[in-house]
Design a protein around this motif. Sequence first.
Motif: not given
Length: 540
Positions: A116-143
């Motif tokens: 549960g600690w591999g890259w594919d496992d933790v990427l959704p948690y990076f995205k969950k916390s992120e509010d990126h100024y421009a990117w919302a895609d498979d790697l980044h998120a807003q909100g």
Amino acid sequence: MQDLGSWDYVIVGAGSAGCVLANRLSEDPGVRVLLLEAGKDDNYIWIHIPVGYLYCMGNPRTDWGFKTAPDPGLNGRSLMYPRGKVLGGCSSINGMIYMRGQARDYDGWRQLGLAGWGWDDVLPYFKKSEDHYAWADDLHAQGGGLRVEEQRLSWEILDAFREACAEVGIPKTRDFNDGDNFGSSYFQVNQRAGIRWNTAKGFLKPALKRPNLKVVTEAHAQRIVIENGHASGLELTIKGQPARASIEGELVLAAGAIGSPQLLELSGIGNPDVLRKAGVTPQVTVPEIGENLQDHLQIRTIFKVRNAMTLNQMAGTWFGKAKIGLRYMLTRSGPMSMAPSQLGVFARTDPSFETANVEYHVQPLSLDKFGDPLHDFPAITASVCNLRPESRGHCHITSPAATDHPTILPNYLATEGDRKVAADSIRLTRRIMEAEALKTHAPEEYLPGSELTSDGDLARAAGDIGTTIFHPVGTCRMGVDDASVVDGRLRLRAFEGIRVVDASVMPAITSGNTNAPTIMIAEKGADMIREDRRRRRAAA
């Protein structure tokens, strides 16, 4: 003794992890959450102006004021070791750089058995916390709660350094956070419109309206109360006066790689020999608490330059400083909006490395050491750190008093491999500075000195000019083996009722700046805590 009452979750530390935990755990209206912070509110102006880190590190208003023990790898030197003591913790005083690390870091954790600690496992948690100024895609998120923006300035000399990197085989990249950070780019930062964005703003303050969340500042944890193999309470002081909180559910330590092991040891949990030496009666044997300390040592190479504007000239007069201040007041841009480092470069010091093994923090300025005045000549600093050091240090209490600082020994450059990477890092920096793109700026090596060429000389020089880049991790190591401090769900192995959810649980340091990974750990840890509570209630 003031009685704070009984709580489902008591969180120690309102820093990068603690603010996230307070937000996520209090989303459940059926639980009571108490968040304790030894420092004060973050209503201090220099927290919010990006360049204000200069006035926050080493300032007792916002910093614990730790220092390392004299380190043999640094030729006997001791370093300032800033850690945030304020709402937002280190996210209130750090360099604001948003950096996840490399996919191989987390895949390496999974290969240690940490499901549960591999890259594919933790990427959704990076995205969950992120509010990126421009990117919302498979790697980044807003909100999310953590704002990520571009820096609001650029420098011709740093652009030339980036071109020089391309000449020596280090390509330009658009995104350091896609799992492979090899390349060069300006760092993206945790700011909103030129103002620092800490976890207190992004996560804690939106949750303060919830009636089930209570935040107490100037609350210094002293000792965990253990009864019948379970953490039943916490003794603390509030503005110097004794208090106690009772725990019906879990105690969550989010005090960081120094504070979390310190509190465990003060409570008699750790290596019995260490505890007895410090005057603490051992209660529970956990030998690795405080061990496995890892940090990134940055080697601060400095080169004088010509035909280029640097901050040395720009801020070298009162008139220049006034212009900088006025620019920030009017536009929230310019040097006062700067992160401590602007340009990032991830590179390999040897082709045998699978991924980038060093990181540069390049600055259009120079000084002898942190806190000193800028040099009176134009220069740049190309600080380079070994991303995956082999050296391991420790952090241990020396007395039963919570107010006494622990001994911190990072043990930098303790292995032949780390000394070799240090020497090769300086050589790589020289190759970059000799590239055609920098010829018009006539770089002249100021530190460590071009006369030093052998592995031994360069390793010793690294010990003379190296300093922490403020990334301590690993002192409450997560693992599947019996010696590890916490398991893969961040539960203390020794007994029930305690989790550690901060940078101290990293089994190996990530290949980059550590604030975003710490926030990810808190996001994932909060989910684990809530899942386990639901399971217990369903089974009851």
